[in-house]
Design an enzyme around this catalytic site. Structure first.
Site, PDB file in Angstrom:
ATOM      1  N   TYR A 295       1.078 -77.006 -25.917  1.00  0.00           N
ATOM      2  CA  TYR A 295      -0.286 -77.182 -25.399  1.00  0.00           C
ATOM      3  C   TYR A 295      -1.260 -76.336 -26.209  1.00  0.00           C
ATOM      4  CZ  TYR A 295      -3.719 -78.197 -21.719  1.00  0.00           C
ATOM      5  OH  TYR A 295      -4.801 -78.655 -21.007  1.00  0.00           O
ATOM      6  N   TYR A 345      -8.120 -84.446 -26.006  1.00  0.00           N
ATOM      7  CA  TYR A 345      -7.819 -83.517 -24.910  1.00  0.00           C
ATOM      8  C   TYR A 345      -7.708 -84.302 -23.617  1.00  0.00           C
ATOM      9  CZ  TYR A 345      -8.625 -79.730 -21.519  1.00  0.00           C
ATOM     10  OH  TYR A 345      -8.529 -78.853 -20.457  1.00  0.00           O
TER      11      TYR A 345
END
Lengths: 390, 140
Positions: A295, A345
């Site tokens: 991430y 995102y």
């Protein structure tokens, strides 16, 4: 030692909308379109779906998605809190549901207009912060001007640089790598737009020591993931991405983005807890992982995750990256879709889809011989992760 | 005492953090302490993470500490602040940390700097701790 959970469930479908800066349609439309795409990918229909799992921050309630799609009935619906920490957790909940027989086919979804609508990077809406324990952490930082995720991450990043003698170029190498991979991914926002380390160093400060090119994008889009039992997965269209491990983690003295009060703020014990639990579940370890989707809301947290998951020792991530280990021909090809820095995102849900592609052998930047992939959710908040396997 | 814009985000208070903000309003930097095992804690909580006791009192910090980390914020600019904005994570000598503003500028702040508490008040009367360089010990 393998737990009964390990290899009981699999991801059988992935689907996304385009990743844009202005979708031009509702968040519900994005959820609908990505769910239909994921079901189509799996060779399933809305009538097969009986469960959902998503984020507490998701604005599309389960009933409204089910109503729009014509899902017959939902007998399982679950949500995971803490924003970007929750993506892998939502898949874990889906896997638990199908492994236990509570549901047969669970759709995990995340859809938002995060760029054209409410932008996380702008900080909390003024005067709209509810006086609750959930928001208590804000009361210690917001009045001093620490308002955005980038600003809150910068405090940890500055200490990391101090503790280990790393430089902002070490952060920049993560960004350069992601943009290189995105440049070869037609679905990435930054398709065909690689950057150099010099361009990273020349990009403007957002919150020192973070520059613009250390920060993920803000994106409009939707991503859905379909989970069912491994038994059923064997009969479906796609090569199953078997869920061999999954865990959530909250560590000691954990706050949301601002765990500043621990002895060591440059590491995340909740990430280590997730790693330990997943290695126990699956019998796997860092040396068994062939590729990773880490991430990347902010580049420094790729470094801390490499250390907290045990791919290298504390303070060694800068060297580990500089040696080329995250490249496609390295020991741990990482963020092969371009990450949230390069692709888009979607609160990490697009990274889970990339983990599935790596297992199927269909990544836009497919390394050879991938059998086990680590996919993580956001560090710095209560978090989660998955190991996907052939 | 320094006065700043009232457009800054206001502190907000929960039942179990009220004593701390009451202290701030009086210009006292308090640290919650377990009344059974003596462990200090910040931010406050209703129970001690070391021994689970619900009994607590508070000590007053001497207001002196060390810069543990800091941020220099540039973008986006929030109403009421001046940029580049330096925000500190201060480790008080008593052993706990807190986030606070400072009058140290971007080119004069470093991890390890010694600082002491002072107070600022916004135009609406809300008071907050912030930190200046501790000159007595020579600073950096």
């Amino acid at each position: 030692m393998s737990a009964p959970f390990s290899r009981a469930a699999a991801i059988v479908g992935i689907g996304a909308t385009e990743f844009s800066k202005q979708s031009g349609r509702s968040e519900l439309s994005l959820a609908v379109e990505s769910t239909l795409a994921a079901l189509d990918d799996a060779g399933l229909s809305v009538h097969d779906v009986d469960g959902t799992s998503t984020f507490t921050m998701e604005t599309n309630p389960e009933n409204m998605l089910a109503r729009a799609l014509g899902i017959d009935e939902l007998v399982f619906f679950s949500r995971v809190g803490f924003g970007g920490g929750g993506g892998c957790g939502s898949v874990m909940h889906a896997a638990m549901a199908v492994a236990s027989g509570l549901a047969d086919v669970v759709v995990c979804y995340r859809a938002f207009n995060e760029r054209s609508g409410r932008r996380f990077g702008q900080g909390p809406p003024p005067d709209k912060v509810a006086v609750t324990t959930e928001n208590e952490y804000r009361s210690w930082v917001n009045p001093h001007g620490l308002l955005t995720p980038a600003q809150q991450t910068a405090m940890v990043a500055q200490r990391y640089l101090h503790d280990y003698g790393a430089t902002t170029e070490d952060f920049g190498r993560v960004s350069v790598l992601s943009r290189k991979h995105a440049a070869n991914n037609p679905n990435a926002w930054f398709y065909g737009q690689p950057i150099t380390l010099e361009e990273h160093q020349a990009s403007r400060w957002i919150a020192e020591p973070l520059r613009l090119l250390d920060c993920c994008q803000e994106t409009d889009g939707g991503q859905a993931i379909v989970v069912t039992t491994l038994d059923r997965a064997r009969d479906l269209r796609q090569t199953p991405a078997v869920i061999s491990a999954a865990a959530q983690g909250i560590g000691p003295d954990q706050h949301t983005m601002v765990s500043y009060y621990r002895e060591d703020i440059a590491h995340f014990p909740e990430v280590s807890a997730v790693a330990r639990r997943m290695w126990e579940q699956s019998g796997l370890g860092p040396k068994d992982i062939d590729a990773a989707v880490l991430y990347d809301h902010f580049t420094p947290y790729v470094l801390t995750q490499l250390e907290d998951f045990g791919f290298c020792g504390r303070g060694e991530a800068a060297g580990y990256i500089a040696e080329g280990n995250l490249e496609l021909d390295g020991t741990l090809p990482t963020n092969t879709h371009g990450g949230q820095l390069g692709e888009g995102y979607l609160h990490g849900m697009n990274g889970i889809a990339e983990g599935v592609r790596l297992i199927r052998g269909t990544s836009p930047n497919q390394p050879a011989g991938v059998e086990n992939v680590l996919v993580t959710s956001g560090a710095g908040v209560p978090t989660s992760a998955l190991v996907l396997s052939t | 005492m320094m006065t700043v814009s009232g457009r800054r985000p206001k502190p907000f208070i929960l039942e179990y953090t009220r004593f701390w903000w009451d202290g701030v309003a009086e210009g006292r930097l308090l640290i919650q302490r377990c009344a059974d095992c003596g462990t200090l804690r910040h931010p406050p909580a209703p129970s001690c993470a070391a021994c689970q006791s619900l009994r607590w009192d508070a000590i007053e910090s001497a207001g002196i500490g060390t810069v543990y980390s800091f941020v220099v914020s540039h973008h986006p600019e929030a109403p009421g602040f001046e940029y580049p904005l330096v925000v500190l994570l201060v480790e008080l000598d008593e052993g706990i940390r807190l986030v606070a503003g400072t009058d140290l500028r971007r080119d004069e702040v470093a991890i390890g700097d010694r600082v002491r508490v002072d107070w600022l008040r916004d135009e609406d009367g809300a008071q907050l701790p912030y930190f200046r360089r501790l000159e007595e010990e020579g600073g950096r």
